[in-house]
Design a protein around this motif. Structure first.
Motif, PDB file in Angstrom:
ATOM      1  N   ALA A 164      47.468  40.225  39.641  1.00 53.87           N
ATOM      2  CA  ALA A 164      46.849  41.049  40.683  1.00 53.87           C
ATOM      3  C   ALA A 164      46.094  42.264  40.149  1.00 53.87           C
ATOM      4  CB  ALA A 164      47.905  41.481  41.696  1.00 53.87           C
ATOM      5  N   ASP A 195      44.193  42.569  37.730  1.00 60.05           N
ATOM      6  CA  ASP A 195      42.842  42.172  37.345  1.00 60.05           C
ATOM      7  C   ASP A 195      41.862  42.314  38.505  1.00 60.05           C
ATOM      8  OD1 ASP A 195      43.175  41.465  34.667  1.00 60.05           O
ATOM      9  OD2 ASP A 195      43.863  39.452  35.163  1.00 60.05           O
ATOM     10  N   PHE A 196      42.306  41.979  39.701  1.00 60.16           N
ATOM     11  CA  PHE A 196      41.413  41.886  40.845  1.00 60.16           C
ATOM     12  C   PHE A 196      41.476  43.107  41.755  1.00 60.16           C
ATOM     13  CE2 PHE A 196      42.868  37.646  39.567  1.00 60.16           C
ATOM     14  CZ  PHE A 196      41.658  37.120  39.165  1.00 60.16           C
ATOM     15  N   LEU A 197      42.438  43.993  41.502  1.00 59.66           N
ATOM     16  CA  LEU A 197      42.565  45.214  42.282  1.00 59.66           C
ATOM     17  C   LEU A 197      42.010  46.424  41.536  1.00 59.66           C
ATOM     18  CD1 LEU A 197      46.179  44.655  43.699  1.00 59.66           C
ATOM     19  CD2 LEU A 197      44.005  44.338  44.904  1.00 59.66           C
ATOM     20  N   PHE A 208      45.347  36.304  47.521  1.00 53.44           N
ATOM     21  CA  PHE A 208      44.828  35.808  46.246  1.00 53.44           C
ATOM     22  C   PHE A 208      43.608  34.919  46.440  1.00 53.44           C
ATOM     23  CE2 PHE A 208      48.742  37.552  44.778  1.00 53.44           C
ATOM     24  CZ  PHE A 208      48.455  37.961  43.481  1.00 53.44           C
ATOM     25  N   PHE A 210      40.316  37.049  46.372  1.00 53.20           N
ATOM     26  CA  PHE A 210      39.789  37.657  45.148  1.00 53.20           C
ATOM     27  C   PHE A 210      38.583  36.874  44.642  1.00 53.20           C
ATOM     28  CE2 PHE A 210      44.345  39.201  44.187  1.00 53.20           C
ATOM     29  CZ  PHE A 210      44.128  40.359  44.920  1.00 53.20           C
ATOM     30  N   ASP A 211      37.605  37.596  44.097  1.00 56.06           N
ATOM     31  CA  ASP A 211      36.391  36.977  43.565  1.00 56.06           C
ATOM     32  C   ASP A 211      36.665  36.412  42.176  1.00 56.06           C
ATOM     33  OD1 ASP A 211      33.532  36.414  43.336  1.00 56.06           O
ATOM     34  OD2 ASP A 211      33.525  38.066  41.885  1.00 56.06           O
ATOM     35  N   VAL A 212      36.395  35.121  41.991  1.00 57.64           N
ATOM     36  CA  VAL A 212      36.576  34.483  40.679  1.00 57.64           C
ATOM     37  C   VAL A 212      35.349  33.646  40.344  1.00 57.64           C
ATOM     38  CG1 VAL A 212      39.096  34.417  40.888  1.00 57.64           C
ATOM     39  CG2 VAL A 212      37.744  32.449  41.653  1.00 57.64           C
ATOM     40  N   TYR A 226      41.125  29.281  37.626  1.00 56.73           N
ATOM     41  CA  TYR A 226      41.437  30.584  38.222  1.00 56.73           C
ATOM     42  C   TYR A 226      42.280  30.423  39.481  1.00 56.73           C
ATOM     43  CZ  TYR A 226      38.087  33.244  35.344  1.00 56.73           C
ATOM     44  OH  TYR A 226      37.437  33.851  34.309  1.00 56.73           O
ATOM     45  N   ASN A 282      46.301  30.779  40.420  1.00 57.04           N
ATOM     46  CA  ASN A 282      46.940  31.894  41.119  1.00 57.04           C
ATOM     47  C   ASN A 282      47.197  31.540  42.585  1.00 57.04           C
ATOM     48  OD1 ASN A 282      46.874  33.655  38.867  1.00 57.04           O
ATOM     49  ND2 ASN A 282      44.777  34.275  39.345  1.00 57.04           N
ATOM     50  N   GLU A 310      41.077  37.457  32.335  1.00 57.79           N
ATOM     51  CA  GLU A 310      41.538  36.994  33.645  1.00 57.79           C
ATOM     52  C   GLU A 310      41.895  35.511  33.607  1.00 57.79           C
ATOM     53  OE1 GLU A 310      38.775  39.920  36.493  1.00 57.79           O
ATOM     54  OE2 GLU A 310      38.343  37.788  36.289  1.00 57.79           O
TER      55      GLU A 310
END
Length: 429
Positions: A115, A117-119, A197, A200-202, A304, A307, A415
């Motif tokens: 988390a 990574d994306f926050l 989750f 989140f942008d991946v 990705y 998650n 990531e």
């Protein structure tokens, strides 16, 4: 285009120690390595000469998170040698024990490792200030996994009640019902986790490797089957043939063995994402709805989204474990969990379970006195590394084509490594 070098010594927020080495020269990836830098821990040698009943306790020390999986996998290998059939109650208890480690692992990975990574956070601790409710409920979910393992296995890690042929102890019926209520109470937050989750942008990355998972008709199995499936290869094999189907090999840059499918020569991913691809139709109704709402449907090949797959498995595990606890509250359910009688004999057996991070295989050869002559452990992370390196290379090439610079490439590669949820210590078992 010049030279871009990404060098990460000791990747943050993973279990164990590893380095990333990525070199791009004039638009081409010349070097792409995940180097596991831990020394060999020699568990396979450590058990030689020991009695069969010592092996599960030693094997559980391979991992502090997946210790229940190592115990149950060793027990399945031993029972394959001795020809033991355990009761339905024992199987249910083992499933609870393994699912307890799923809750422990998935909650830790998602919120402590992934988390941030994306926050936009360096660690999970600032989350206590920015979103105290999320922080507290994430820790409560991990604590619930600890409690489930402790009540079923006697301890939250390195369980002691699971033995060859059964269990030495069970909790009272009322404690099963108490666990069921707690598991059901965590469901609402688990559903929020799936949405969180998936939001989140991946990068839109697709692995070229295969996917490996346990399969069983009519089930979403974690311990109940001896059959593994290569999803993209389209074939299955018995765990007893694992050495014939999976090739382990060494590379100069890593202390871990890597793995590939012998029939195709392809690396592969084994993880929550592989399980959902293999057994989508067998997810519980609530989990399948949550996954479909999040757009997670097979074939899903973006690593990705492991998650998101873990978040879906939390929903599924809570529902399954609550139902199992309610069944086990009836002392007549599934026969007795007391260890069955058996005769010690020589032979080779392979145990197979789905650990939180993916397929786990233990092979044991015993002599006529039940002492171990040979042991082999194939952990999920060791199996995943070759595919992860290929995905890192593909990701770097994709980002480079999009005009990304060194900082973005490094962030996205880190990531990706964390999305695989590696346990690098386990890989050098």
């Amino acid at each position: 285009m010049g030279r871009i070098a990404v060098s990460v010594d000791h990747i943050a927020r993973v279990e164990g120690h590893g380095d990333i080495h990525l070199v791009i020269e004039d638009g081409r990836v010349e070097r792409c390595e995940l180097a596991v830098v831990e020394p060999a821990r020699l568990f396979e040698a450590m058990v030689r000469g020991r009695r069969f009943d010592e092996a599960p306790y030693i094997a559980s020390r391979v991992c502090g998170i997946c210790s229940a999986s190592h115990v149950v996998t060793d027990l399945r290998a031993i029972e394959a040698v001795f020809g033991i059939e355990v009761s339905a109650r024992t199987r249910a208890l083992r499933e609870l024990l393994v699912y307890g480690s799923f809750l422990q692992n998935h909650a830790t990975h998602l919120f402590v490792f992934a988390a941030p990574d994306f926050l936009g956070l360096g660690s999970v601790f600032p989350l206590a200030e920015t979103d105290r409710r999320l922080f507290d409920q994430a820790l409560a979910l991990k604590a619930l996994g600890n409690e489930l393992c402790a009540r079923i296995g006697g301890r939250s890690i390195h369980p002691i009640t699971a033995v060859t042929g059964g269990f030495t102890h069970e909790v009272a019926p009322g404690e099963y019902l108490d666990l069921a209520e707690k598991l059901e109470g965590a469901q609402a937050f688990a559903l929020e986790c799936v949405d969180l989750f998936r939001g989140f942008d991946v990068p839109a990355l697709e692995t070229d490797g295969d996917l490996l998972a346990m399969v069983e008709p009519g089930a979403y199995p974690v311990i109940g089957s001896d059959v593994a499936r290569f999803v993209r290869g389209g074939y299955e094999f018995s765990c007893a043939q694992v050495a014939d189907e999976i090739e382990e090999y060494a590379v100069d840059h890593s202390a871990a063995f890597l793995a590939r499918a012998r029939r195709t020569g392809k690396p592969y991913l084994t993880a929550a994402l592989a399980r959902i691809n293999a057994s989508w139709d067998e997810l519980g109704k609530t989990a399948r709805f949550a996954a479909a709402k999040a757009g997670l449907r097979p074939p899903e090949l973006n690593p990705y989204l492991n998650n998101v797959a873990q978040a879906v498995e939390i929903v599924d595990a809570l529902e399954r474990c609550a139902a199992l606890c309610r069944s086990l509250s009836d002392p007549a359910f599934g026969g007795s969990s007391e260890p069955v009688a058996f005769e010690v004999r020589s032979g080779t057996g392979v145990g197979f379970t789905e650990a939180p991070r993916g397929a786990l295989f233990h092979s044991l050869t015993l002599d006529g006195e039940g002492r171990i002559e040979r042991a082999s452990i194939m952990t999920p992370t060791a199996q995943n590394i070759a595919n992860l390196e290929d995905d890192m290379r593909k990701l770097a090439e994709m980002l480079l084509a999009q005009g990304a610079g060194q900082a973005e490439i490094q962030l996205r590669v880190e990531e990706l490594v964390r999305a695989y949820d590696p346990c690098l210590s386990c890989s050098v078992h």
